[in-house]
Enzyme design. Structure first.
Site, PDB file in Angstrom:
ATOM      1  N   GLU A   1       1.990  -1.424  -2.660  1.00 37.82           N
ATOM      2  CA  GLU A   1       3.087  -0.929  -1.614  1.00 37.82           C
ATOM      3  C   GLU A   1       3.235  -1.456  -0.882  1.00 37.82           C
ATOM      4  O   GLU A   1       2.053  -2.403  -0.657  1.00 37.82           O
ATOM      5  CB  GLU A   1       1.993   0.901  -0.938  1.00 37.82           C
TER       6      GLU A   1
ATOM      7  N   GLU B   1       5.352   2.117   9.460  1.00 33.09           N
ATOM      8  CA  GLU B   1       4.376   3.195   9.674  1.00 33.09           C
ATOM      9  C   GLU B   1       4.917   3.286  11.195  1.00 33.09           C
ATOM     10  O   GLU B   1       4.314   3.137  12.169  1.00 33.09           O
ATOM     11  CB  GLU B   1       3.949   3.768   8.951  1.00 33.09           C
TER      12      GLU B   1
END
Length: 284
Positions: A167, A172
């Site tokens: 990932e 974020e």
């Protein structure tokens, strides 16, 4: 897109060259946080969306991911991801808007609704486009509502939504940290489950305006940055599968904080001006 603590990743190697001057060579040191970060020479654009037409996201470019609505999404998140619903994903003023909303969904008659009190959208390029290596740039404004968890990230193309390690988190954010954007790389051996994944952060007022969130992914390195400055760099091994891009706004969950969620502050909107992907041109 998993729970993590706000610990800075310490880059041990030093470098004085801008990213554009580096070859794909493991002998070249990784850059430091704050170093200049620009697209390398010799890259050509291979995929983009400028969100300049239509009312809903282009289904030829974007897939609405809804697969976990009935069972509930990971990390204790609270949202229902809608499919082609203007309230949650739309084109507005030549921007993509992904909006998480608090609302009563009980009368909608959706077969996969399981009691969620928030709606949102999760757009992916699954089945439309995937890439192995490249330079990615997403110009966006992230929401800073407490309880919102916006993310711009990549997952392997073929894993049936079951996270198997692998990932890249370009950006974020969680609403209770309006001055920090988080970056990370997770693999099967270094991931959030053991608290040992590679991570870093950029410090900026992300909800104050639009920023360029950038990723360079080559054979020997992953470098992530914001507005032309490095925020994080790593050398993950075995990180060579094709990946898809994901844009979403989650609500609550283990990291964003279901207990401290400010429901009255919703809706929370991620606005995206453009998504662009370049890859290194093949020699003739």
């Amino acid at each position: 897109m998993f729970a993590r603590t706000a610990l800075a990743f310490l880059i041990l190697a030093s470098c004085t060259l801008p990213i554009s001057a580096m070859a794909a060579d493991a002998s070249v040191p990784l850059p430091l946080v704050g170093d200049p970060f620009v697209r390398p020479d010799g890259y050509t654009i291979v995929w983009n969306d400028e969100f300049d037409s239509g009312e809903l996201p282009d289904i030829g470019r974007w897939h609405n991911e809804t697969s976990r609505n009935r069972r509930g999404w990971y990390n204790g998140e609270l949202q229902y991801y809608a499919h082609q619903r203007r309230e949650n994903a739309r084109i507005e003023n030549q921007r993509l808007v992904i909006e998480a909303r608090q609302e009563d969904l009980s009368a909608k008659g959706w077969d996969d609704w399981s009691g969620q009190k928030f709606s949102s959208a999760r757009l992916t390029t699954r089945g439309r486009a995937s890439w192995r290596h490249g330079f990615f740039e997403i110009r966006a404004r992230l929401p800073c509502v407490v309880g919102a968890w916006p993310a711009i990230w990549l997952l392997p193309e073929h894993q049936d939504m079951q996270w198997q390690g692998g990932e890249i988190d370009i950006a974020e954010a969680v609403g209770y940290e309006p001055g920090t954007v988080h970056h990370a790389v997770q693999t099967a051996k270094r991931n959030f489950l053991d608290g040992n994944h590679d991570r870093g952060e950029s410090h900026l007022n992300y909800c104050g305006g639009f920023h360029d969130y950038q990723l360079l992914w080559t054979e020997d390195r992953i470098v992530v940055g914001v507005d032309g400055k490095v925020g994080f760099a790593a050398r993950p091994r075995g990180f060579d599968r094709k990946m898809i891009l994901i844009l979403n706004v989650a609500v609550g969950g283990a990291w964003a904080g279901a207990q401290s969620l400010d429901a009255e502050a919703f809706p929370a909107r991620m606005e995206v001006v453009s998504v662009r992907v370049w890859q290194k041109a093949e020699p003739r």
